[in-house]
Write an enzyme that holds these catalytic residues in place. Structure first.
Site, PDB file in Angstrom:
ATOM      1  N   ARG A  39       1.109  -1.257   0.297  1.00 50.50           N
ATOM      2  CA  ARG A  39       0.251  -0.148   0.146  1.00 50.50           C
ATOM      3  C   ARG A  39       0.853   1.414   0.497  1.00 50.50           C
ATOM      4  NH1 ARG A  39      -2.399  -3.690   3.410  1.00 50.50           N
ATOM      5  NH2 ARG A  39      -4.304  -3.941   3.076  1.00 50.50           N
ATOM      6  N   LYS A  68      -1.917  -1.767   7.592  1.00 47.76           N
ATOM      7  CA  LYS A  68      -3.162  -1.611   8.038  1.00 47.76           C
ATOM      8  C   LYS A  68      -3.232  -3.070   8.456  1.00 47.76           C
ATOM      9  CE  LYS A  68      -7.582  -1.474   5.503  1.00 47.76           C
ATOM     10  NZ  LYS A  68      -8.115  -1.774   4.146  1.00 47.76           N
ATOM     11  N   HIS A 136      -3.923   4.567  -5.515  1.00 46.68           N
ATOM     12  CA  HIS A 136      -3.248   3.006  -5.735  1.00 46.68           C
ATOM     13  C   HIS A 136      -3.508   2.503  -7.140  1.00 46.68           C
ATOM     14  CE1 HIS A 136      -5.328   0.307  -3.222  1.00 46.68           C
ATOM     15  NE2 HIS A 136      -6.515   0.162  -3.357  1.00 46.68           N
ATOM     16  N   ARG A 139      -0.651  -0.737  -6.873  1.00 45.52           N
ATOM     17  CA  ARG A 139      -0.611  -2.188  -5.827  1.00 45.52           C
ATOM     18  C   ARG A 139      -1.229  -2.735  -7.420  1.00 45.52           C
ATOM     19  NH1 ARG A 139      -1.786  -4.188  -0.536  1.00 45.52           N
ATOM     20  NH2 ARG A 139      -4.293  -4.615  -0.451  1.00 45.52           N
ATOM     21  N   TYR A 171     -11.243  -5.435  -7.450  1.00 40.59           N
ATOM     22  CA  TYR A 171     -10.445  -4.984  -7.351  1.00 40.59           C
ATOM     23  C   TYR A 171      -9.084  -4.998  -8.651  1.00 40.59           C
ATOM     24  CZ  TYR A 171      -6.302  -3.082  -5.047  1.00 40.59           C
ATOM     25  OH  TYR A 171      -5.119  -2.397  -4.128  1.00 40.59           O
TER      26      TYR A 171
END
Length: 188
Positions: A39, A68, A136, A139, A171
């Protein structure tokens, strides 16, 4: 927050690398980001001691605790990442292994902010003709190309810390059309 996509076109990845090549910090940020499941928050916490040894040579693995999930991760570094680390070290390293790898221009001792990463990545993407690309996307790009290269979706799911393969497929932007093409392409 805007929904961002992975960078699917390898030519566009090369174009972004070229666009960022004058700034070794940004080039490393992009290269490391698209070659890992990290991340942005984890990338920004990296210090020189995480990526180079006392002689200034790139290490083989980054070992860190995910911010996280608090899980330990060991990430091997590819040849391209090691090359980008070497170039960044040659341009920016001040013999302080405890300094953050991705410092701002003001050298405040702190890493750049997430918003700065978003601007760097989205501006580079826009410069090469891509939309819906942000921090993002790094990733997501790693996950997408890992999947396309044949990596088992369960391994990608684990590295991304997702709850199921279907979450991971969504995703990375694998759509029903992609699934239909896979089935229709066989026609045994």
């Amino acid at each position: 927050m805007e929904f961002v996509e992975p960078i699917r076109d390898k030519k566009k990845i090369a174009d972004i690398k070229k666009y960022l090549s004058d700034n070794k910090r940004d080039a490393l940020l992009f290269t490391l980001g698209i070659n890992s499941a990290l991340r942005v928050s984890d990338l920004l916490q990296l210090k020189y001691s995480d990526v180079i040894d006392k002689s200034g040579n790139p290490v083989d693995y980054i070992v860190l605790r995910d911010t996280k999930t608090n899980k330990h991760n060991r990430l091997p570094l590819t040849k391209k990442v090691k090359k980008a680390i070497t170039e960044h070290v040659e341009a920016n390293y001040s013999n302080d292994l405890n300094a953050y790898l991705f410092q701002g221009r003001k050298k405040t001792g702190k890493p750049i902010q997430r918003q700065a990463v978003y601007r760097i990545i989205s501006n580079a993407a826009e410069a090469v003709g891509l939309n819906n690309i942000g921090s993002h996307s790094l990733r997501k790009t790693w996950a997408y190309h890992s999947y396309k290269a044949g990596t088992d979706i369960v391994i990608i799911q684990d590295m991304l810390n997702h709850s199921s393969p279907s979450v991971t497929l969504r995703y990375i932007g694998i759509t029903q059309d992609d699934k239909d093409r896979a089935v229709l392409s066989l026609d045994l």
